[in-house]
Design an enzyme around this catalytic site. Structure first.
Site, short mmCIF file in Angstrom:
data_model
loop_
_atom_site.label_atom_id
_atom_site.label_comp_id
_atom_site.label_asym_id
_atom_site.label_seq_id
_atom_site.Cartn_x
_atom_site.Cartn_y
_atom_site.Cartn_z
N GLY A 144 0.78 -1.23 0.00
CA GLY A 144 0.00 0.00 0.00
C GLY A 144 0.81 1.28 0.00
N LYS A 175 6.17 2.01 -3.66
CA LYS A 175 7.52 1.73 -3.16
C LYS A 175 8.07 0.44 -3.75
CE LYS A 175 10.28 1.45 1.02
NZ LYS A 175 10.31 1.40 2.49
N GLN A 221 -7.01 -2.43 -0.31
CA GLN A 221 -7.46 -2.18 1.05
C GLN A 221 -8.43 -1.01 1.03
OE1 GLN A 221 -3.19 -0.55 2.28
NE2 GLN A 221 -4.58 -0.33 3.98
N GLY A 271 -4.12 1.57 7.36
CA GLY A 271 -3.17 0.66 7.99
C GLY A 271 -3.43 -0.78 7.56
N HIS A 272 -2.44 -1.66 7.79
CA HIS A 272 -2.57 -3.03 7.27
C HIS A 272 -3.48 -3.92 8.11
CE1 HIS A 272 0.68 -3.32 10.16
NE2 HIS A 272 1.57 -2.81 9.33
N LYS A 315 13.90 0.82 4.32
CA LYS A 315 13.08 2.00 4.64
C LYS A 315 13.75 3.30 4.20
CE LYS A 315 10.04 -0.44 7.04
NZ LYS A 315 8.72 -0.73 6.45
#
Length: 502
Positions: free
Chosen positions: A116, A128, A191, A220-221, A390
């Site tokens: 996501g 990403k 999502q 959020g996941h 990251k």
């Protein structure tokens, strides 16, 4: 079915919004005002099928909003005196799990990547997962190569699933077309898309369901369970004979299919396994497994009362953290969703928009679901199964000779003498991927590196070797060129350095 959120009969709609018991008049007023605004948004969707989907999504959001209101009015906070380290039988050491060459259960597995996120923090546009990380391959390329090799080598069909957000869905669907001829089944679903909440009015910021994209957010996941079910994909996987799903972040290059863990899941009867690993000082913000009133739970830093944050960061009290590599039983997901058992802790994410408006995003974490599943426990895995990218400092490591690449899988170079990964801190000049790439002719050799700090305007030539602790600081207005073939061992380089070949 009515196109509003106050559906009268709970048996017809899973999200009955008029029967909730509100604590205090202000919560009731805020809930009523929110419901009115959400109904106004729903009424603007003309297509009936789209409206029902949107209504269901807004119903899920409204439940989350009400849980947050209830928490807020009750002052529900975690009781720190009841937070304990999990008992030994709740976290199984990886070394105690028998290694297997091949699992008989592999054909019952699906692999799901959380896809996501955008690459904005690394200066990239788009998902990403589309950032190149190694040998011209992206996160997605590496994952696809791993699963394709697994399917071919073991003669199985493990489907590869991507949970996209509205930020990444369109571009991801375009990208995955290039794998059409590969020996891999790729499935995608989206999502949820929730409205941001104005912090002052506690009303949704969007005025239209298809208005400014900045008024919406992926929650959020933790949304995985509902979204997988709502998409129809959960039923499809179960119908296809799949029983387990291995979930991980798309940027964790260490999250590969481990058949020993899969076997352990089946043999232990666990409906949910969370891979944890030993905490270092770099991981002090990571969520951790705790025992809370005799129940295993995930504790995130956002849930910790401010006076206990330092305690939470302590490596002594909380020795492990969640890698977000999760193994979950698909039929158990179906059960907890259909029985409406899910009550994931609400994470409040405060944001300020580009226009200066203060907004709230209500989010949940997928790992928090652990408390809802039977025989759920942690598996303490080696650090090599947690290799997230990251930042460009992480990218520096995974592009280096510290790792070798086989069938899309990174493994530590056997020539590395230490078990630890070097600590790398690259300054703002390296923050964006393009800037980072332009400052290295090729990746330095770092097999014997312990610690690297680079700040300021610094560039590296070819075949630079870094050993021990190396600190390179170019002061403002200065430039440092590290010449090709340089060997820096336990060195501090500062000031101005510019060497030209002739």
């Amino acid at each position: 079915m009515s196109s509003t959120l106050n559906t009268p009969n709970p048996s017809h709609h899973p999200h009955t919004l008029s029967t909730l018991d509100f604590q205090g008049a202000s919560s009731a007023a805020a809930a009523n005002a929110m419901r009115t605004e959400l109904n106004r948004l729903i009424s603007q969707v003309k297509d009936e099928k789209e409206r029902l989907l949107f209504q269901n999504e807004m119903g899920n959001f409204f439940l989350l909003f009400n849980r947050w209101l209830a928490d807020r009015s009750k002052g529900t906070k975690i009781n720190w005196d009841k937070v304990n380290s999990p008992p030994e039988d709740q976290v199984v050491p990886y070394d105690s799990i028998p290694k297997v060459e091949s699992s008989a259960h592999l054909n019952k597995l699906a692999v799901l990547k959380l896809n996501g996120g955008l690459g904005t923090t690394m200066g990239c546009v788009g998902p990403k997962s589309a950032i190149e990380v190694r040998d011209g391959m992206t996160f997605l390329d590496l994952s696809v190569r791993q699963i394709e090799y697994l399917n071919k080598a073991k003669n199985v069909n493990v489907p590869f699933i991507l949970m996209n957000s509205f930020n990444t869905d369109e571009e991801t669907k375009r990208i995955v077309q290039k794998y059409a001829t590969h020996n891999i089944e790729i499935l995608t679903f989206n999502q949820s898309r929730y409205p941001r909440i104005n912090k002052d009015s506690l009303l949704p910021t969007p005025r239209h369901p298809n208005g400014d994209i900045a008024d919406w957010y992926p929650p959020g996941h933790g949304d995985l369970f509902d979204s997988l079910n709502n998409s129809g994909l959960l039923d499809q996987l179960i119908a296809d004979g799949k029983e387990y799903v291995f979930v991980s972040n798309v940027d964790n290059l260490g999250a590969t299919v481990d058949e020993g863990i899969l076997n352990h899941m089946v043999e232990s009867g666990a409906e949910f396994l969370m891979e944890v690993t030993d905490k270092t000082r770099a991981d002090i913000k990571g969520g951790t497994l705790i025992d809370y009133e005799g129940q295993i739970r995930l504790l995130e830093i956002a849930q910790v009362p401010s006076e206990h944050v330092e305690d939470f960061k302590s490596i002594k009290k909380f020795k492990i953290f969640n890698t977000n590599n999760l193994w979950v039983n698909l039929k158990a997901i179906k059960r907890v969703v259909e029985d409406r058992e899910l009550s994931l802790e609400v994470i409040v994410n405060n944001k300020t928009t580009d226009s200066g408006e203060k907004v709230i995003q209500l989010e949940t974490a997928v790992g928090a679901g652990i408390k809802h599943f039977h025989n759920a426990h942690g598996v303490n895995v080696p650090r090599s199964r947690f290799l997230p990218v990251k930042s460009t400092s992480d990218l520096f490591l995974v592009t280096s000779d510290l790792y070798s690449l086989t069938h899309g899988e990174l493994s530590v170079n056997p020539k590395r003498m230490f078990n630890t990964v070097p600590l790398v801190k690259l300054g703002d000049h390296f923050k964006k991927v393009n800037n980072f790439l332009s400052r290295f002719n090729n990746p330095p050799h770092i097999l014997e590196l312990d610690h690297l700090t680079v700040t300021g305007d610094v560039s590296f030539g070819s075949d630079v070797v870094l050993k021990g602790t190396v600190i390179i600081v170019a002061n403002a207005g200065s430039h440092i060129d590290i010449p090709s073939g340089s060997i820096l061992e336990n060195k501090v380089v500062s000031g101005n350095l510019h060497i030209l070949d002739h």
